[in-house]
Design a protein around this motif. Sequence first.
Motif, mmCIF file in Angstrom:
data_model
loop_
_atom_site.group_PDB
_atom_site.id
_atom_site.type_symbol
_atom_site.label_atom_id
_atom_site.label_comp_id
_atom_site.label_asym_id
_atom_site.label_seq_id
_atom_site.Cartn_x
_atom_site.Cartn_y
_atom_site.Cartn_z
ATOM 1 N N UNK A 1 0.719 -1.216 0.122
ATOM 2 C CA UNK A 1 -0.168 -0.005 -0.114
ATOM 3 C C UNK A 1 0.792 0.971 0.035
ATOM 4 N N UNK A 2 1.955 1.250 0.672
ATOM 5 C CA UNK A 2 2.784 2.572 0.882
ATOM 6 C C UNK A 2 3.785 2.652 -0.333
ATOM 7 N N UNK A 3 3.860 1.731 -1.058
ATOM 8 C CA UNK A 3 4.686 1.645 -2.252
ATOM 9 C C UNK A 3 3.673 1.872 -3.725
ATOM 10 N N UNK A 4 2.360 2.134 -3.421
ATOM 11 C CA UNK A 4 1.385 2.222 -4.531
ATOM 12 C C UNK A 4 1.950 3.243 -5.367
ATOM 13 N N UNK A 5 2.233 4.507 -4.683
ATOM 14 C CA UNK A 5 2.436 5.698 -5.480
ATOM 15 C C UNK A 5 3.885 5.948 -6.063
ATOM 16 N N UNK A 6 4.686 4.877 -5.667
ATOM 17 C CA UNK A 6 5.949 5.106 -6.299
ATOM 18 C C UNK A 6 6.307 4.765 -7.795
ATOM 19 N N UNK A 7 7.212 5.360 -8.341
ATOM 20 C CA UNK A 7 7.547 4.712 -9.735
ATOM 21 C C UNK A 7 8.403 3.454 -9.603
ATOM 22 N N UNK A 8 7.637 2.407 -9.332
ATOM 23 C CA UNK A 8 8.088 0.927 -9.437
ATOM 24 C C UNK A 8 7.413 0.214 -10.411
ATOM 25 N N UNK A 9 8.138 -0.748 -10.948
ATOM 26 C CA UNK A 9 7.766 -1.632 -12.144
ATOM 27 C C UNK A 9 7.509 -2.990 -11.723
ATOM 28 N N UNK A 10 8.519 -3.544 -10.943
ATOM 29 C CA UNK A 10 8.924 -5.042 -10.396
ATOM 30 C C UNK A 10 9.052 -5.122 -9.044
ATOM 31 N N UNK A 11 8.885 -6.097 -8.598
ATOM 32 C CA UNK A 11 9.391 -6.435 -7.061
ATOM 33 C C UNK A 11 9.756 -7.978 -7.357
ATOM 34 N N UNK A 12 11.016 -8.196 -6.660
ATOM 35 C CA UNK A 12 11.690 -9.370 -6.711
ATOM 36 C C UNK A 12 11.785 -10.144 -5.143
ATOM 37 N N UNK A 13 11.883 -11.360 -5.405
ATOM 38 C CA UNK A 13 12.027 -11.957 -3.957
ATOM 39 C C UNK A 13 12.865 -13.162 -4.231
ATOM 40 N N UNK A 14 13.751 -13.738 -3.234
ATOM 41 C CA UNK A 14 14.455 -14.831 -3.546
ATOM 42 C C UNK A 14 14.015 -15.274 -2.070
ATOM 43 N N UNK A 15 13.807 -16.898 -2.283
ATOM 44 C CA UNK A 15 13.264 -17.742 -1.011
ATOM 45 C C UNK A 15 14.092 -18.818 -0.946
ATOM 46 N N UNK A 16 15.238 -19.023 0.061
ATOM 47 C CA UNK A 16 15.853 -20.146 0.165
ATOM 48 C C UNK A 16 14.960 -21.226 0.662
ATOM 49 N N UNK A 17 15.082 -22.473 0.040
ATOM 50 C CA UNK A 17 14.437 -23.672 -0.003
ATOM 51 C C UNK A 17 14.904 -24.752 0.931
ATOM 52 N N UNK A 18 14.107 -25.475 1.567
ATOM 53 C CA UNK A 18 12.650 -25.306 1.563
ATOM 54 C C UNK A 18 12.144 -24.166 2.549
ATOM 55 N N UNK A 19 11.046 -23.580 2.060
ATOM 56 C CA UNK A 19 10.319 -22.555 2.956
ATOM 57 C C UNK A 19 9.214 -22.342 2.369
ATOM 58 N N UNK A 20 8.051 -23.239 2.862
ATOM 59 C CA UNK A 20 6.813 -23.339 2.110
ATOM 60 C C UNK A 20 5.776 -21.982 2.610
ATOM 61 N N UNK A 21 6.089 -21.749 3.860
ATOM 62 C CA UNK A 21 5.408 -20.664 4.501
ATOM 63 C C UNK A 21 5.879 -19.115 3.563
ATOM 64 N N UNK A 22 6.957 -18.928 3.332
ATOM 65 C CA UNK A 22 7.330 -17.934 2.610
ATOM 66 C C UNK A 22 7.094 -17.821 1.144
ATOM 67 N N UNK A 23 6.831 -19.072 0.522
ATOM 68 C CA UNK A 23 6.391 -19.300 -0.636
ATOM 69 C C UNK A 23 4.852 -19.042 -0.986
ATOM 70 N N UNK A 24 4.048 -19.562 0.136
ATOM 71 C CA UNK A 24 2.672 -19.061 0.119
ATOM 72 C C UNK A 24 2.394 -17.734 0.262
ATOM 73 N N UNK A 25 3.361 -16.928 1.142
ATOM 74 C CA UNK A 25 2.870 -15.624 1.298
ATOM 75 C C UNK A 25 3.309 -14.854 0.134
ATOM 76 N N UNK A 26 4.268 -15.194 -0.677
ATOM 77 C CA UNK A 26 4.722 -14.601 -1.831
ATOM 78 C C UNK A 26 3.447 -14.724 -3.035
ATOM 79 N N UNK A 27 3.157 -16.014 -2.929
ATOM 80 C CA UNK A 27 2.184 -16.327 -4.043
ATOM 81 C C UNK A 27 0.776 -15.698 -3.778
#
Length: 172
Positions: A116-142
């Motif tokens: 919500x805070x980033x909604x007005x910013x000049x941004x195009x993409x967000x990236x995340x790297x998730x060390x595996x295994x980490x199902x909770x983080x995968x679910x959150x990001x998806x």
Amino acid sequence: MSSERTEVQVRPGVEADLGALTDIYNHYVRETPVTFDTAVFTPEERRPWLLSHPEDGPHRLMVAVDADSQRILGYATSSEFRPRPAYATSVAMTVYVAPGAGGRGIGTRLYTALFDALAGEDLHRAYAGIAQPNEASVRLHERFGFRYLGTYREAGRKFGRYWDVARYEKDL
């Protein structure tokens, strides 16, 4: 009194949070492969990181606090993706939840407030790297619309073994 019933508030991080934020991060350094840092930090060593996340702009720090105790329950950041100027409209996203605070929707609240805070910013993409295994983080990001891009196989060595890192992206 169960701490799971307390209200959680999310706000921008401030310098007074540095000690608690460092403690949370150091837990992940010591106990998990979630971060590939291998040595704990002092708050002073983490100060430049905190100062690189002001209350405005594309690089932010949001903190979840227990409304009663004011204990920090977790934090999320949008940070510089890469140092070259052409990457300025991309951000790297991270979220860390305090030990014992998982399963309460803290990560969801943090990412909701951060996006919500980033909604007005000049941004195009967000990236995340998730060390595996980490199902909770995968679910959150998806849940927040991140798409799986691929996996760096055995990208880092920690605790005497190699860890894969799954890469995700989200349109902003």
